[in-house]
Design a protein around this motif. Structure first.
Motif, mmCIF file in Angstrom:
data_model
loop_
_atom_site.group_PDB
_atom_site.id
_atom_site.type_symbol
_atom_site.label_atom_id
_atom_site.label_comp_id
_atom_site.label_asym_id
_atom_site.label_seq_id
_atom_site.Cartn_x
_atom_site.Cartn_y
_atom_site.Cartn_z
ATOM 1 N N LEU A 197 -4.144 2.616 6.837
ATOM 2 C CA LEU A 197 -3.443 2.951 5.597
ATOM 3 C C LEU A 197 -4.325 2.624 4.386
ATOM 4 N N ALA A 198 -5.020 1.497 4.449
ATOM 5 C CA ALA A 198 -5.924 1.131 3.349
ATOM 6 C C ALA A 198 -7.035 2.168 3.207
ATOM 7 N N HIS A 199 -7.537 2.665 4.328
ATOM 8 C CA HIS A 199 -8.607 3.677 4.314
ATOM 9 C C HIS A 199 -8.112 4.974 3.669
ATOM 10 N N GLU A 200 -6.908 5.404 4.044
ATOM 11 C CA GLU A 200 -6.381 6.658 3.495
ATOM 12 C C GLU A 200 -6.053 6.502 2.012
ATOM 13 N N GLU A 238 2.743 6.289 -2.626
ATOM 14 C CA GLU A 238 3.835 7.067 -3.198
ATOM 15 C C GLU A 238 3.669 7.245 -4.704
ATOM 16 N N ALA A 239 3.066 6.255 -5.368
ATOM 17 C CA ALA A 239 2.820 6.372 -6.808
ATOM 18 C C ALA A 239 1.833 7.490 -7.113
ATOM 19 N N LEU A 252 0.817 -1.211 0.000
ATOM 20 C CA LEU A 252 0.000 0.000 0.000
ATOM 21 C C LEU A 252 0.853 1.265 0.000
ATOM 22 N N ARG A 253 1.999 1.215 0.686
ATOM 23 C CA ARG A 253 2.923 2.363 0.652
ATOM 24 C C ARG A 253 3.330 2.665 -0.795
ATOM 25 N N ILE A 302 -6.782 -0.883 -6.987
ATOM 26 C CA ILE A 302 -5.748 -1.115 -5.978
ATOM 27 C C ILE A 302 -5.263 -2.559 -6.005
ATOM 28 N N LEU A 303 -6.190 -3.508 -6.001
ATOM 29 C CA LEU A 303 -5.816 -4.918 -5.871
ATOM 30 C C LEU A 303 -5.137 -5.479 -7.118
#
Length: 353
Positions: free
Chosen positions: A263-266, A219-220, A214-215, A343-344
């Motif tokens: 982190l997933a929520h943000e 960052e992307a 997720l990081r 995302i996935l």
């Protein structure tokens, strides 16, 4: 003294310490506003669900003559019934298993076999070393009808390649219903199962690779990620995202697993485009704060479940949120599916059946 651009003598920059204090305070305000939104939704009380939201039943589409009409009618009824916490959670549990499917197909799977975990066509299962058991009922979903046609320009002239031969392209003619089968309807080679990761705010390890995966996506999007101990207590946020400084802050006062969920929520807020619509993040007339939070929390739930996390989200605040607005529910469900899939599908470890 700090002054905004709208104040006399402004704008005036704050000292580093003051800016940091203001940053933490703004995170607290955001968390309080989020809590207020959920609380107000709960206080509003549940809306009486339509009859289509009664106890779930497994529907069959055996009549070939009426199948298309039956499918369309049941999809509409199912979407209309998503305005309760229980139904929304059922939808999300299907979505995390079939995130690359359209909303219509997810609804069809939910209607016909709500406990389905993995589906594939009769011949596709053979590629995975499994075969469909005799007498099993199919799950009917939509599949695109593709045909190769000559590529033409706006004037209708055929396009040619460097070799002088006509160019061909794939054209979507429409959709048709096709049968697929759940893994529970098959026998054969075992399929890998993801680990289960129980957790709460104070305990639980982060699923392997989740924070790193997720990081990378945060960052992307051009944001930096910072882990900071903001403390624990009423009004102190789990995390927040600042579109101006392009920074995501995660509160380390909680368990590593809970930090991953935050982190997933943000990331969901970023992926959903909420940070470009901060002017709509309020509960006044025309405000979209509650919808944005429903979307972000739903995406985070699906992502967490995909990593094997077992969140205790009840989604009770869904009751009364849509106020019977079917189109609002459809748009939100579509947004959740698109963001989740975006995302996935970038996470290599999930590229399997």
């Amino acid at each position: 003294m700090c002054r905004a651009s709208t104040e006399t003598g402004g704008p005036r920059r704050c000292s580093g310490d003051t800016r940091a204090a203001y940053g933490i305070a703004s995170l607290s305000v955001a968390q309080l506003e989020r809590s207020e939104t959920l609380l107000m939704s709960q206080l509003a009380g549940p809306v009486t669900a339509p009859s289509s939201a009664a106890e779930p039943r497994e529907i069959r589409f055996d009549n070939k003559e009426t199948r298309n009409e039956d499918v369309r009618r049941e999809i509409d009824a199912a979407i209309e019934g998503l305005n309760t916490g229980d139904r929304w959670k059922e939808f999300l549990d299907v979505s995390r298993r079939f995130h690359n499917y359209s909303l219509n197909n997810q609804m069809l799977i939910l209607l016909q076999k709500s406990k389905a975990t993995r589906v594939a066509g009769f011949h596709k299962w053979k590629e995975f070393g499994r075969s469909v058991n005799k007498g099993e009922s199919a799950i009917w979903i939509y599949a695109p009808m593709i045909k190769k046609v000559m590529d033409k320009d706006a004037a209708g002239n055929v396009k040619y390649g460097p070799d002088g031969k006509p160019k061909w392209r794939e054209a979507l003619l429409g959709f048709k219903t096709v049968p697929v089968y759940d893994v529970s309807s098959t026998s054969g080679k075992p399929l890998p199962e993801p680990p289960t990761v129980p957790f709460d705010r104070s305990s639980g390890e982060a699923p392997e690779g989740m924070q790193e995966d997720l990081r990378e996506q945060v960052e992307a999007h051009g944001y930096t990620l910072e882990y900071r101990d903001l403390g624990d207590g009423d009004g102190i946020p789990d995390g927040a995202t600042d579109p101006r400084s392009k920074k995501v802050i995660i509160n380390t006062a909680h368990s590593a697993a809970h930090q991953s969920a935050t982190l997933a929520h943000e990331l969901a807020h970023i992926e959903l485009g909420h940070l470009e619509r901060t002017g709509e993040y309020h509960t006044r007339a025309g405000g979209q704060r509650s919808t944005m939070e429903v979307e972000a929390e739903s995406v985070a739930y699906v992502i967490g479940r995909r990593y094997g996390m077992e969140p205790k989200s009840s989604f009770s605040y869904i009751d009364g949120w849509a106020m019977g607005d079917k189109e609002k529910v459809r748009k939100t469900a579509d947004a959740v599916i698109k963001a989740t899939d975006s995302i996935l599908k970038k996470i290599k470890r999930f590229k399997s059946v």
